[in-house]
Design a protein around this motif. Structure first.
Motif, PDB file in Angstrom:
ATOM      1  N   VAL A  62     -18.447  14.887   7.014  1.00 29.35           N
ATOM      2  CA  VAL A  62     -18.754  13.857   6.020  1.00 29.35           C
ATOM      3  C   VAL A  62     -18.094  12.532   6.376  1.00 29.35           C
ATOM      4  O   VAL A  62     -18.048  11.612   5.548  1.00 29.35           O
ATOM      5  CB  VAL A  62     -18.295  14.304   4.617  1.00 29.35           C
ATOM      6  N   GLY A  63     -17.575  12.406   7.583  1.00 29.75           N
ATOM      7  CA  GLY A  63     -16.957  11.155   8.011  1.00 29.75           C
ATOM      8  C   GLY A  63     -15.689  10.849   7.225  1.00 29.75           C
ATOM      9  O   GLY A  63     -14.847  11.709   7.008  1.00 29.75           O
ATOM     10  N   PHE A  64     -15.587   9.596   6.773  1.00 22.80           N
ATOM     11  CA  PHE A  64     -14.391   9.152   6.059  1.00 22.80           C
ATOM     12  C   PHE A  64     -14.532   9.284   4.542  1.00 22.80           C
ATOM     13  O   PHE A  64     -13.776   8.649   3.801  1.00 22.80           O
ATOM     14  CB  PHE A  64     -14.095   7.690   6.414  1.00 22.80           C
ATOM     15  N   HIS A  65     -15.471  10.103   4.085  1.00 22.46           N
ATOM     16  CA  HIS A  65     -15.701  10.237   2.650  1.00 22.46           C
ATOM     17  C   HIS A  65     -14.445  10.743   1.925  1.00 22.46           C
ATOM     18  O   HIS A  65     -14.105  10.244   0.837  1.00 22.46           O
ATOM     19  CB  HIS A  65     -16.871  11.192   2.392  1.00 22.46           C
ATOM     20  N   ASN A  66     -13.770  11.743   2.496  1.00 20.61           N
ATOM     21  CA  ASN A  66     -12.569  12.294   1.852  1.00 20.61           C
ATOM     22  C   ASN A  66     -11.468  11.246   1.755  1.00 20.61           C
ATOM     23  O   ASN A  66     -10.768  11.166   0.729  1.00 20.61           O
ATOM     24  CB  ASN A  66     -12.071  13.506   2.636  1.00 20.61           C
ATOM     25  N   TYR A  67     -11.335  10.435   2.790  1.00 24.00           N
ATOM     26  CA  TYR A  67     -10.308   9.393   2.765  1.00 24.00           C
ATOM     27  C   TYR A  67     -10.645   8.328   1.728  1.00 24.00           C
ATOM     28  O   TYR A  67      -9.743   7.833   1.023  1.00 24.00           O
ATOM     29  CB  TYR A  67     -10.160   8.766   4.151  1.00 24.00           C
ATOM     30  N   ARG A  68     -11.909   7.969   1.607  1.00 26.36           N
ATOM     31  CA  ARG A  68     -12.300   6.983   0.594  1.00 26.36           C
ATOM     32  C   ARG A  68     -12.048   7.528  -0.804  1.00 26.36           C
ATOM     33  O   ARG A  68     -11.612   6.789  -1.710  1.00 26.36           O
ATOM     34  CB  ARG A  68     -13.768   6.602   0.775  1.00 26.36           C
ATOM     35  N   THR A  69     -12.299   8.832  -1.000  1.00 27.42           N
ATOM     36  CA  THR A  69     -12.060   9.438  -2.313  1.00 27.42           C
ATOM     37  C   THR A  69     -10.583   9.423  -2.663  1.00 27.42           C
ATOM     38  O   THR A  69     -10.201   9.087  -3.797  1.00 27.42           O
ATOM     39  CB  THR A  69     -12.586  10.885  -2.309  1.00 27.42           C
ATOM     40  N   VAL A  70      -9.755   9.767  -1.707  1.00 26.89           N
ATOM     41  CA  VAL A  70      -8.308   9.807  -1.948  1.00 26.89           C
ATOM     42  C   VAL A  70      -7.773   8.403  -2.194  1.00 26.89           C
ATOM     43  O   VAL A  70      -7.010   8.170  -3.150  1.00 26.89           O
ATOM     44  CB  VAL A  70      -7.582  10.471  -0.764  1.00 26.89           C
ATOM     45  N   LEU A  71      -8.155   7.455  -1.354  1.00 22.80           N
ATOM     46  CA  LEU A  71      -7.625   6.104  -1.469  1.00 22.80           C
ATOM     47  C   LEU A  71      -8.109   5.388  -2.726  1.00 22.80           C
ATOM     48  O   LEU A  71      -7.475   4.434  -3.188  1.00 22.80           O
ATOM     49  CB  LEU A  71      -8.008   5.286  -0.231  1.00 22.80           C
ATOM     50  N   ALA A  72      -9.234   5.821  -3.298  1.00 25.06           N
ATOM     51  CA  ALA A  72      -9.748   5.215  -4.526  1.00 25.06           C
ATOM     52  C   ALA A  72      -9.132   5.824  -5.778  1.00 25.06           C
ATOM     53  O   ALA A  72      -9.383   5.333  -6.886  1.00 25.06           O
ATOM     54  CB  ALA A  72     -11.268   5.352  -4.582  1.00 25.06           C
ATOM     55  N   ASP A  73      -8.319   6.863  -5.625  1.00 25.53           N
ATOM     56  CA  ASP A  73      -7.716   7.543  -6.768  1.00 25.53           C
ATOM     57  C   ASP A  73      -6.395   6.871  -7.133  1.00 25.53           C
ATOM     58  O   ASP A  73      -5.465   6.838  -6.318  1.00 25.53           O
ATOM     59  CB  ASP A  73      -7.477   9.020  -6.415  1.00 25.53           C
ATOM     60  N   PRO A  74      -6.256   6.307  -8.334  1.00 23.63           N
ATOM     61  CA  PRO A  74      -4.984   5.668  -8.722  1.00 23.63           C
ATOM     62  C   PRO A  74      -3.803   6.632  -8.692  1.00 23.63           C
ATOM     63  O   PRO A  74      -2.665   6.213  -8.462  1.00 23.63           O
ATOM     64  CB  PRO A  74      -5.262   5.158 -10.137  1.00 23.63           C
ATOM     65  N   GLU A  75      -4.062   7.918  -8.953  1.00 27.08           N
ATOM     66  CA  GLU A  75      -2.977   8.906  -8.942  1.00 27.08           C
ATOM     67  C   GLU A  75      -2.341   8.994  -7.562  1.00 27.08           C
ATOM     68  O   GLU A  75      -1.125   9.183  -7.447  1.00 27.08           O
ATOM     69  CB  GLU A  75      -3.500  10.274  -9.376  1.00 27.08           C
ATOM     70  N   PHE A  76      -3.143   8.872  -6.511  1.00 27.43           N
ATOM     71  CA  PHE A  76      -2.604   8.945  -5.151  1.00 27.43           C
ATOM     72  C   PHE A  76      -1.588   7.835  -4.917  1.00 27.43           C
ATOM     73  O   PHE A  76      -0.511   8.072  -4.370  1.00 27.43           O
ATOM     74  CB  PHE A  76      -3.747   8.846  -4.143  1.00 27.43           C
ATOM     75  N   TRP A  77      -1.901   6.630  -5.347  1.00 23.58           N
ATOM     76  CA  TRP A  77      -0.988   5.511  -5.116  1.00 23.58           C
ATOM     77  C   TRP A  77       0.267   5.625  -5.969  1.00 23.58           C
ATOM     78  O   TRP A  77       1.345   5.177  -5.563  1.00 23.58           O
ATOM     79  CB  TRP A  77      -1.714   4.199  -5.390  1.00 23.58           C
ATOM     80  N   GLU A  78       0.151   6.232  -7.153  1.00 24.57           N
ATOM     81  CA  GLU A  78       1.339   6.495  -7.952  1.00 24.57           C
ATOM     82  C   GLU A  78       2.240   7.515  -7.248  1.00 24.57           C
ATOM     83  O   GLU A  78       3.477   7.376  -7.260  1.00 24.57           O
ATOM     84  CB  GLU A  78       0.929   7.015  -9.337  1.00 24.57           C
ATOM     85  N   VAL A  79       1.640   8.509  -6.627  1.00 25.12           N
ATOM     86  CA  VAL A  79       2.410   9.509  -5.875  1.00 25.12           C
ATOM     87  C   VAL A  79       3.057   8.866  -4.645  1.00 25.12           C
ATOM     88  O   VAL A  79       4.198   9.186  -4.296  1.00 25.12           O
ATOM     89  CB  VAL A  79       1.509  10.689  -5.471  1.00 25.12           C
ATOM     90  N   VAL A  80       2.343   7.951  -3.989  1.00 23.85           N
ATOM     91  CA  VAL A  80       2.919   7.242  -2.843  1.00 23.85           C
ATOM     92  C   VAL A  80       4.144   6.451  -3.278  1.00 23.85           C
ATOM     93  O   VAL A  80       5.194   6.485  -2.614  1.00 23.85           O
ATOM     94  CB  VAL A  80       1.868   6.313  -2.202  1.00 23.85           C
ATOM     95  N   ARG A  81       4.023   5.720  -4.393  1.00 25.65           N
ATOM     96  CA  ARG A  81       5.171   4.950  -4.893  1.00 25.65           C
ATOM     97  C   ARG A  81       6.337   5.870  -5.202  1.00 25.65           C
ATOM     98  O   ARG A  81       7.494   5.566  -4.844  1.00 25.65           O
ATOM     99  CB  ARG A  81       4.753   4.184  -6.155  1.00 25.65           C
ATOM    100  N   ARG A  82       6.066   7.004  -5.840  1.00 29.98           N
ATOM    101  CA  ARG A  82       7.133   7.940  -6.186  1.00 29.98           C
ATOM    102  C   ARG A  82       7.754   8.553  -4.931  1.00 29.98           C
ATOM    103  O   ARG A  82       8.976   8.769  -4.875  1.00 29.98           O
ATOM    104  CB  ARG A  82       6.587   9.045  -7.084  1.00 29.98           C
ATOM    105  N   THR A  83       6.957   8.809  -3.917  1.00 30.45           N
ATOM    106  CA  THR A  83       7.471   9.391  -2.679  1.00 30.45           C
ATOM    107  C   THR A  83       8.408   8.429  -1.965  1.00 30.45           C
ATOM    108  O   THR A  83       9.467   8.832  -1.460  1.00 30.45           O
ATOM    109  CB  THR A  83       6.313   9.776  -1.747  1.00 30.45           C
ATOM    110  N   PHE A  84       8.053   7.147  -1.924  1.00 26.90           N
ATOM    111  CA  PHE A  84       8.936   6.162  -1.297  1.00 26.90           C
ATOM    112  C   PHE A  84      10.233   6.013  -2.095  1.00 26.90           C
ATOM    113  O   PHE A  84      11.310   5.884  -1.492  1.00 26.90           O
ATOM    114  CB  PHE A  84       8.224   4.810  -1.180  1.00 26.90           C
ATOM    115  N   TRP A  85      10.148   6.037  -3.406  1.00 22.58           N
ATOM    116  CA  TRP A  85      11.353   5.952  -4.226  1.00 22.58           C
ATOM    117  C   TRP A  85      12.234   7.185  -4.012  1.00 22.58           C
ATOM    118  O   TRP A  85      13.453   7.083  -3.892  1.00 22.58           O
ATOM    119  CB  TRP A  85      10.961   5.802  -5.692  1.00 22.58           C
TER     120      TRP A  85
END
Length: 307
Positions: A62-85
């Motif tokens: 499916v190409g980059f479909h999974n990556y687009r789905t993950v990157l469009a999810d606000p929860e993912f970016w909240e988890v990224v922020r929490r992981t860096f903290w």
């Protein structure tokens, strides 16, 4: 009249190949244990791979479909922020405490230093799950030692307090656990490096009137900068990919308070049976970690060039 041709022995060629033969088992083992799983994970991240595909084995690309789905999810970016903290808090505490313990060991007598080193080695060698279980007992709400001590000290509000039911409290418990497990490695490594600093440098600095902080900043730190950098990088990798402790204690809860990227990837893959999205999150986790390390190395090389 020319003499007979002289044949050079092949011993030098064998000697040149010998180091490569020695490291070959390690390289092959690394490719087998690390390279293949990463390649397989990368492949799945470009496929539609759910529970059905896991059974049938006919996953479609499916190409980059999974990556687009993950990157469009606000929860993912909240988890990224929490992981860096999470990484920042743990690594800072590990490096500061590890450095202080190493400096303390340098001032101890021989017997006491051996005793402290033995304790650090035992703490470091303890299995992760065993240490995690001990911390769960310590912070248990009813019979936990921590609550009992706090109540005895006059903090009545901690009577029956549930550490793992509150987000910041659970985060604090996990930080203490990871720091406890990581400080021994940092302290022992830095103490070994401190032993290589010539004592004459310390004596000269003291004669010049330098205090303890000045000696550390002007003598110890510059000489041990490569070791500090190595330990820092290893601790960043260790903390960033930390999974077993978080999953065993809180499973990412309460709510999402302790969910970091490795836990998030596992929950997406196992709870939702979306192995493709879990693989995409795992790949993005590796890329983020590599980006952090590259940025650090560039900064360190720039500082070395300016000196």
């Amino acid at each position: 009249m020319s003499g007979p041709a002289v044949r050079l022995p092949h011993r030098s060629n064998r000697a040149a190949l010998w180091p490569y033969l020695l490291v070959a088992p390690t390289v092959l083992g690394g490719l087998l244990l690390l390279g293949y799983p990463f390649a397989r994970n990368l492949l799945i991240s470009f496929q539609e791979y759910g529970l059905g595909e896991l059974i049938r084995g006919d996953a479609a690309f499916v190409g980059f479909h999974n990556y687009r789905t993950v990157l469009a999810d606000p929860e993912f970016w909240e988890v990224v922020r929490r992981t860096f903290w999470w990484t920042l808090v743990n690594v800072v505490l590990i490096m500061v405490i590890g450095t202080l313990v190493a400096l303390m060991m340098q001032r101890l007598g021989r017997r006491m230093r051996i005793l402290v080193t033995t304790g650090l080695v035992l703490a470091w060698a303890s299995p992760v799950i065993a240490t995690t279980t001990v911390f769960q007992w310590l912070f248990a709400s009813r019979l936990g030692v921590v609550n009992w001590v706090l109540v005895q000290l006059g903090f009545e509000s901690f009577e029956g307090y549930s550490w793992l039911a509150d987000g910041p409290a659970a985060f604090t418990v996990l930080v203490l656990l990871v720091v406890w497990q990581s400080v021994p490695f940092a302290a022992i490594t830095l103490h070994s490096a401190l032993l290589t600093v010539p004592a004459e440098l310390y004596e000269s600095a003291r004669l010049d009137g330098a205090g303890g902080w000045r000696i550390f900043r002007s003598v110890t730190l510059p000489l041990l900068r490569p070791i500090f950098g190595l330990v820092l990088c290893l601790e960043v990798i260790w903390v960033f990919r930390c999974f077993a402790q978080i999953w065993a204690v809180t499973k990412g809860g309460p709510g999402e308070a302790t969910t970091t990227l490795p836990v998030y990837a596992y929950r997406v893959a196992q709870s939702l049976h979306r192995y493709d999205l879990g693989a995409a999150v795992s790949t993005l986790t590796v890329l983020l970690l590599v980006a952090v390390l590259i940025a650090y190395f560039r900064q360190m090389l720039r500082q070395e060039a300016d000196r």
